[in-house]
Design an enzyme around this catalytic site. Structure first.
Site, PDB file in Angstrom:
ATOM      1  N   THR A  52     -22.703  17.437  11.745  1.00 31.60           N
ATOM      2  CA  THR A  52     -21.253  18.094  12.389  1.00 31.60           C
ATOM      3  C   THR A  52     -20.573  19.044  11.620  1.00 31.60           C
ATOM      4  OG1 THR A  52     -21.132  15.927  13.501  1.00 31.60           O
ATOM      5  CG2 THR A  52     -19.557  17.276  13.536  1.00 31.60           C
ATOM      6  N   THR A  53     -20.136  18.578  10.342  1.00 35.96           N
ATOM      7  CA  THR A  53     -19.370  19.573   9.556  1.00 35.96           C
ATOM      8  C   THR A  53     -20.335  20.763   9.481  1.00 35.96           C
ATOM      9  OG1 THR A  53     -18.670  17.459   8.590  1.00 35.96           O
ATOM     10  CG2 THR A  53     -18.395  19.385   7.124  1.00 35.96           C
ATOM     11  N   TYR A 144     -27.814   8.731  13.538  1.00 36.74           N
ATOM     12  CA  TYR A 144     -26.244   9.349  13.120  1.00 36.74           C
ATOM     13  C   TYR A 144     -25.642   9.097  14.433  1.00 36.74           C
ATOM     14  CZ  TYR A 144     -22.893  13.008  12.491  1.00 36.74           C
ATOM     15  OH  TYR A 144     -21.604  13.619  12.358  1.00 36.74           O
ATOM     16  N   LYS A 174     -25.861   6.362   9.980  1.00 36.43           N
ATOM     17  CA  LYS A 174     -24.688   6.840   9.466  1.00 36.43           C
ATOM     18  C   LYS A 174     -23.811   6.797  10.824  1.00 36.43           C
ATOM     19  CE  LYS A 174     -22.630  11.612   9.569  1.00 36.43           C
ATOM     20  NZ  LYS A 174     -21.554  11.146   9.691  1.00 36.43           N
ATOM     21  N   SER A 176     -20.536   7.082  12.288  1.00 36.82           N
ATOM     22  CA  SER A 176     -19.114   7.580  12.497  1.00 36.82           C
ATOM     23  C   SER A 176     -18.447   7.163  13.641  1.00 36.82           C
ATOM     24  CB  SER A 176     -19.309   9.212  12.504  1.00 36.82           C
ATOM     25  OG  SER A 176     -19.733   9.711  11.317  1.00 36.82           O
ATOM     26  N   GLY A 199     -18.780   6.801   8.285  1.00 40.82           N
ATOM     27  CA  GLY A 199     -18.276   8.132   8.326  1.00 40.82           C
ATOM     28  C   GLY A 199     -17.060   8.549   9.082  1.00 40.82           C
ATOM     29  N   ASP A 201     -13.710   8.972   7.177  1.00 41.14           N
ATOM     30  CA  ASP A 201     -13.317   8.575   5.835  1.00 41.14           C
ATOM     31  C   ASP A 201     -11.917   8.104   5.761  1.00 41.14           C
ATOM     32  OD1 ASP A 201     -15.454  10.514   6.290  1.00 41.14           O
ATOM     33  OD2 ASP A 201     -14.606  12.276   5.264  1.00 41.14           O
ATOM     34  N   GLU A 202     -11.043   8.236   6.777  1.00 42.64           N
ATOM     35  CA  GLU A 202      -9.667   7.778   6.582  1.00 42.64           C
ATOM     36  C   GLU A 202      -9.620   6.195   6.579  1.00 42.64           C
ATOM     37  OE1 GLU A 202     -11.592   9.701   8.803  1.00 42.64           O
ATOM     38  OE2 GLU A 202     -10.544  10.088  10.824  1.00 42.64           O
ATOM     39  N   SER A 218     -16.961  14.342   5.653  1.00 43.15           N
ATOM     40  CA  SER A 218     -16.678  16.092   5.212  1.00 43.15           C
ATOM     41  C   SER A 218     -15.544  15.966   4.103  1.00 43.15           C
ATOM     42  CB  SER A 218     -15.782  16.734   6.402  1.00 43.15           C
ATOM     43  OG  SER A 218     -14.609  15.994   6.858  1.00 43.15           O
TER      44      SER A 218
HETATM   45  C1  SI3 Z   1     -16.077  14.030  13.663  1.00 44.14           C
HETATM   46  C2  SI3 Z   1     -16.328  14.456  12.339  1.00 44.14           C
HETATM   47  O1  SI3 Z   1     -16.255  15.513  11.990  1.00 44.14           O
HETATM   48  N1  SI3 Z   1     -16.339  13.383  11.435  1.00 44.14           N
HETATM   49  C3  SI3 Z   1     -16.593  13.466   9.875  1.00 44.14           C
HETATM   50  C4  SI3 Z   1     -15.728  13.007   8.953  1.00 44.14           C
HETATM   51  O2  SI3 Z   1     -15.968  13.084   7.741  1.00 44.14           O
HETATM   52  C5  SI3 Z   1     -14.239  13.358   9.436  1.00 44.14           C
HETATM   53  O3  SI3 Z   1     -14.027  14.761   9.111  1.00 44.14           O
HETATM   54  C6  SI3 Z   1     -13.106  12.808   8.562  1.00 44.14           C
HETATM   55  O4  SI3 Z   1     -13.174  11.521   8.647  1.00 44.14           O
HETATM   56  C7  SI3 Z   1     -11.826  13.201   9.012  1.00 44.14           C
HETATM   57  O5  SI3 Z   1     -11.587  12.703  10.134  1.00 44.14           O
HETATM   58  C8  SI3 Z   1     -17.997  13.140   9.642  1.00 44.14           C
HETATM   59  O6  SI3 Z   1     -18.317  11.880  10.161  1.00 44.14           O
HETATM   60  C9  SI3 Z   1     -18.981  13.956  10.109  1.00 44.14           C
HETATM   61  C10 SI3 Z   1     -20.300  14.042   9.320  1.00 44.14           C
HETATM   62  O7  SI3 Z   1     -20.362  13.104   8.520  1.00 44.14           O
HETATM   63  C11 SI3 Z   1     -21.288  15.204   9.618  1.00 44.14           C
HETATM   64  O8  SI3 Z   1     -20.717  16.223   9.428  1.00 44.14           O
HETATM   65  O9  SI3 Z   1     -22.424  14.922   9.928  1.00 44.14           O
END
Ligand code: SI3
Length: 307
Positions: A52-53, A144, A174, A176, A199, A201-202, A218
């Site tokens: 996604t990122t 994922y 993974k 999320s 997934g 992070d918060e 991310s």
């Molecule tokens: C919706 C989204 O982009 N979620 C991020 C998180 O890292 C997210 O940026 C973080 O928890 C902040 O909300 C990841 O789960 C996405 C991820 O790992 C990816 O890029 O595949």
């Protein structure tokens, strides 16, 4: 060596941003320094590419192959795991990318659920994943799960039922999503070779308590060193310290969210914090103003002064 015999995927995994030049074309020259930055400055030794990122769904299949190839080539001998996300709306495209990932020596592949035409049940989703995994049987395979984006709310625990019978290369998820009951049910059903990577992070600390083996996200691109400290504190039983780090991270995110935190902001923030020139996101994601990214970076430096 048999890629399926590699050690389990654990610890922090950075979901990488895709470097683009100001004209919006992929910019491979940033990838080498990006890998060194993650290892040297963040202590992050594994990456999740074209997720996604990484704006995978806005990239062409050819661009995704070029990027996957470059990340694998430049990470070779430096990083522990390079996982390539190969999920697409089209089964054929996913299979093409899975075959390619095997050819370029990736350490594993991950597949998101298709979300335009959505699978109706866990069984249908499992069959889709099986069709992708079957063309790259020697590569560790990860599902994922990101229901807020795909709209596919199949319980992962249901998906896992007998999954190794249809996907012998299955190695984990993974996850999320925010459903920690589903996550806990998955961990409790886990097999020795599987990894459950969280997934969101918060709320990493909550997933660690539930038994997560690691995390993909991310923010590990720019606060990986701090989140590594959180994991170490948690593993040593210093929950108060782990919680303090998580709360600071949440304060950062809540500050960023009030300014409209999205992928465009996130990418710009990474450029500001790391000094790497990641360029703009691709439409429909919008570029964020420098002022926004700078004020979030300033907040980050106040919360985590070592940056
Ligand atoms: C919706 C989204 O982009 N979620 C991020 C998180 O890292 C997210 O940026 C973080 O928890 C902040 O909300 C990841 O789960 C996405 C991820 O790992 C990816 O890029 O595949």
């Amino acid at each position: 060596m048999d890629p399926l015999a590699v050690k389990n995927l654990t610890g922090l995994v950075a979901a990488t941003f895709t470097p683009l030049n100001p004209q919006g074309e992929i910019n491979l020259s940033v990838i080498g320094p990006y890998i060194d930055y993650l290892i040297e400055k963040q202590g992050v030794n594994s990456i999740f590419v074209n997720g996604t990122t990484g704006e995978s769904m806005s990239l062409s299949v050819e661009e995704r192959k070029t990027l996957a190839n470059d990340w694998c080539k430049k990470a070779k001998g430096k990083m522990d795991h390079v996982i390539i996300h190969v999920g697409c709306m089209s089964l054929k495209d996913s299979q093409e990318l899975a075959i390619h990932a095997a050819q370029i020596g990736a350490d594993g592949i991950a597949v998101i659920s298709p979300s335009f035409f959505k699978p109706r049940s866990a069984e249908v989703l499992r069959t889709f994943l099986q069709e992708v995994a079957s063309v790259a049987p020697s590569l560790p395979f990860y599902y994922y799960h990101i229901p807020a984006i795909t709209g596919v709310n199949v319980l992962v625990r249901d998906l896992l039922e007998d999954i190794e019978k249809v996907i012998p290369s299955f190695r984990g998820v993974k996850f999320s999503g925010s459903d920690l009951m589903d996550f806990g049910q998955c961990v409790s059903y886990s097999q020795p070779k599987w990894s459950f990577l969280y997934g969101m992070d918060e709320q990493l600390i909550a997933a660690l308590a539930m038994g997560a083996n690691g995390a993909v996200g991310s923010t590990y691109n720019y606060i990986g060193s701090n989140m590594n400290e959180l994991i170490s504190a948690f593993e040593k039983g210093d929950i108060a310290k782990a919680r303090t780090i998580q709360f600071k991270m949440q304060e950062l995110l809540s500050f960023a969210m009030k300014l409209g935190f999205d992928l465009g902001v996130n990418k710009q923030l990474m450029s500001v914090v790391s000094g790497l020139c990641l360029g703009p996101p691709r439409l429909p994601v919008m570029q964020c103003s420098d002022a926004h990214a700078l004020s979030i970076a300033e907040k980050l430096r106040r919360l985590f002064p070592e940056h």
